[in-house]
Design a protein around this motif. Structure first.
Motif, mmCIF file in Angstrom:
data_model
loop_
_atom_site.group_PDB
_atom_site.id
_atom_site.type_symbol
_atom_site.label_atom_id
_atom_site.label_comp_id
_atom_site.label_asym_id
_atom_site.label_seq_id
_atom_site.Cartn_x
_atom_site.Cartn_y
_atom_site.Cartn_z
ATOM 1 N N ALA A 1 50.147 6.431 21.725
ATOM 2 C CA ALA A 1 50.533 6.476 20.321
ATOM 3 C C ALA A 1 49.488 7.248 19.527
ATOM 4 N N GLN A 2 49.985 7.936 18.506
ATOM 5 C CA GLN A 2 49.070 8.706 17.674
ATOM 6 C C GLN A 2 48.643 7.855 16.494
ATOM 7 N N ARG A 3 47.361 7.806 16.267
ATOM 8 C CA ARG A 3 46.845 6.969 15.185
ATOM 9 C C ARG A 3 45.610 7.596 14.585
ATOM 10 N N VAL A 4 45.460 7.422 13.269
ATOM 11 C CA VAL A 4 44.266 7.878 12.565
ATOM 12 C C VAL A 4 43.663 6.672 11.852
ATOM 13 N N THR A 5 42.389 6.460 12.072
ATOM 14 C CA THR A 5 41.701 5.318 11.473
ATOM 15 C C THR A 5 40.600 5.787 10.547
ATOM 16 N N GLN A 6 40.667 5.312 9.329
ATOM 17 C CA GLN A 6 39.586 5.540 8.371
ATOM 18 C C GLN A 6 39.023 4.165 8.049
ATOM 19 N N PRO A 7 37.869 3.836 8.615
ATOM 20 C CA PRO A 7 37.390 2.454 8.545
ATOM 21 C C PRO A 7 36.969 2.003 7.145
ATOM 22 N N GLU A 8 36.622 2.942 6.277
ATOM 23 C CA GLU A 8 36.153 2.562 4.938
ATOM 24 C C GLU A 8 37.268 2.774 3.927
ATOM 25 N N LYS A 9 37.644 1.688 3.262
ATOM 26 C CA LYS A 9 38.649 1.814 2.212
ATOM 27 C C LYS A 9 38.006 2.379 0.948
ATOM 28 N N LEU A 10 36.760 1.947 0.696
ATOM 29 C CA LEU A 10 36.026 2.377 -0.485
ATOM 30 C C LEU A 10 34.641 2.862 -0.064
ATOM 31 N N LEU A 11 34.168 3.920 -0.736
ATOM 32 C CA LEU A 11 32.833 4.425 -0.476
ATOM 33 C C LEU A 11 32.232 4.864 -1.804
ATOM 34 N N SER A 12 31.045 4.363 -2.091
ATOM 35 C CA SER A 12 30.408 4.678 -3.360
ATOM 36 C C SER A 12 29.012 5.233 -3.104
ATOM 37 N N VAL A 13 28.724 6.400 -3.678
ATOM 38 C CA VAL A 13 27.409 7.018 -3.526
ATOM 39 C C VAL A 13 26.949 7.507 -4.893
ATOM 40 N N PHE A 14 25.658 7.848 -4.976
ATOM 41 C CA PHE A 14 25.127 8.435 -6.202
ATOM 42 C C PHE A 14 25.151 9.951 -6.094
ATOM 43 N N LYS A 15 25.268 10.577 -7.232
ATOM 44 C CA LYS A 15 25.251 12.036 -7.319
ATOM 45 C C LYS A 15 24.006 12.568 -6.623
ATOM 46 N N GLY A 16 24.200 13.607 -5.802
ATOM 47 C CA GLY A 16 23.087 14.212 -5.091
ATOM 48 C C GLY A 16 22.814 13.603 -3.727
ATOM 49 N N ALA A 17 23.408 12.464 -3.455
ATOM 50 C CA ALA A 17 23.219 11.804 -2.165
ATOM 51 C C ALA A 17 24.165 12.397 -1.133
ATOM 52 N N PRO A 18 23.799 12.302 0.156
ATOM 53 C CA PRO A 18 24.734 12.771 1.181
ATOM 54 C C PRO A 18 25.909 11.800 1.309
ATOM 55 N N VAL A 19 27.037 12.349 1.717
ATOM 56 C CA VAL A 19 28.210 11.492 1.897
ATOM 57 C C VAL A 19 28.874 11.830 3.224
ATOM 58 N N GLU A 20 29.365 10.794 3.889
ATOM 59 C CA GLU A 20 30.102 10.969 5.136
ATOM 60 C C GLU A 20 31.303 10.037 5.113
ATOM 61 N N LEU A 21 32.482 10.610 5.212
ATOM 62 C CA LEU A 21 33.710 9.823 5.292
ATOM 63 C C LEU A 21 34.178 9.854 6.744
ATOM 64 N N LYS A 22 34.335 8.676 7.300
ATOM 65 C CA LYS A 22 34.621 8.579 8.727
ATOM 66 C C LYS A 22 36.113 8.654 9.034
ATOM 67 N N CYS A 23 36.390 9.293 10.163
ATOM 68 C CA CYS A 23 37.771 9.405 10.645
ATOM 69 C C CYS A 23 37.737 9.383 12.164
ATOM 70 N N ASN A 24 38.501 8.482 12.740
ATOM 71 C CA ASN A 24 38.682 8.458 14.184
ATOM 72 C C ASN A 24 40.162 8.581 14.498
#
Lengths: 109, 116
Positions: A1-24
């Motif tokens: 079966a084909q599935r996409v998982t994004q484990p984080e529903k919400l992600l909050s960072v400060f301006k200028g900080a690095p960000v990574e949105l996960k996808c499996n």
């Protein structure tokens, strides 16, 4: 079966900080992967596709077949990056996009 | 080019009724896909139309049907509405294969359907 998982529903960072949105993803074949973004009060739009290996608005995403991941990264987040981000999979010989549930990114000033 | 357009914007129906949603693709596009997006979920593929025929279908019951017209516009019909059909319905269009970015789908603003 084909599935996409994004484990984080919400992600909050400060301006200028690095960000990574996960996808499996789960797919036995060779996938095409995309990141779609939806800014407030705007329609869903393509941000980037793995096949073009491009950087859009400072975002990059690398396909890791070993880990079946396609994480979205940006070294320095901006307030205008605040949006809903969806990872999507296009199974081979298909035009049926399979979406994850999305991650809402908030970049605080 | 207005891009993909959908009508109506909002719709309220009661259980058991039938509904028709409409979509006009982006200029130059010949393929239309429909997605259902429930609250808090990602879009879920319903079906796709190409050359006036249903080409692919997701896991949706036969109550969901569609049509594509010679001008490439499309309709989504849902019969015997259930409360669970309440969602945002998105239409997406894509250009013919062989053109640049043929795998990119351009989305409309959606139709918000509420079933009471």
């Amino acid at each position: 079966a084909q599935r996409v998982t994004q484990p984080e529903k919400l992600l909050s960072v400060f301006k200028g900080a690095p960000v990574e949105l996960k996808c499996n993803y789960s797919y036995s074949g060779s996938p095409e992967l995309f990141w779609y973004v939806q800014y407030s009060r705007q329609r869903l739009q393509l941000l980037l596709r793995h096949i073009s290996r491009e950087s859009i608005k400072g975002f990059t995403a690398d396909l890791n077949k070993g880990e079946t991941s396609f994480h979205l990264k940006k070294p320095f987040a901006q307030e205008e990056d605040s949006a809903m981000y969806y990872c999507a999979l296009l199974p081979g010989r298909s035009e049926k996009l399979v979406f994850g549930k999305g991650t809402k990114l908030t970049v605080n000033p | 080019d207005a891009g993909v357009t959908q009508s109506p914007t909002h719709l309220i129906k009661t259980r058991g009724q039938q509904v028709t949603l409409r979509c006009s693709p982006k200029s130059g596009h010949d393929t239309v896909s429909w997605y259902q997006q429930a609250l808090g979920q990602g879009p879920q593929f319903i079906f796709q139309y190409y050359e006036e025929e249903e080409r692919q279908r997701g896991n949706f019951p036969d109550r969901f049907s569609g049509h594509q017209f010679p001008n490439y516009s499309s309709e989504l019909n849902v019969n015997a509405l259930l409360l669970g059909d309440s969602a945002l319905y998105l239409c997406a269009s894509s250009p013919p294969p062989g053109l640049a970015a043929f795998d990119e789908q351009f989305f409309g603003p959606g139709t918000r359907l509420t079933v009471l």
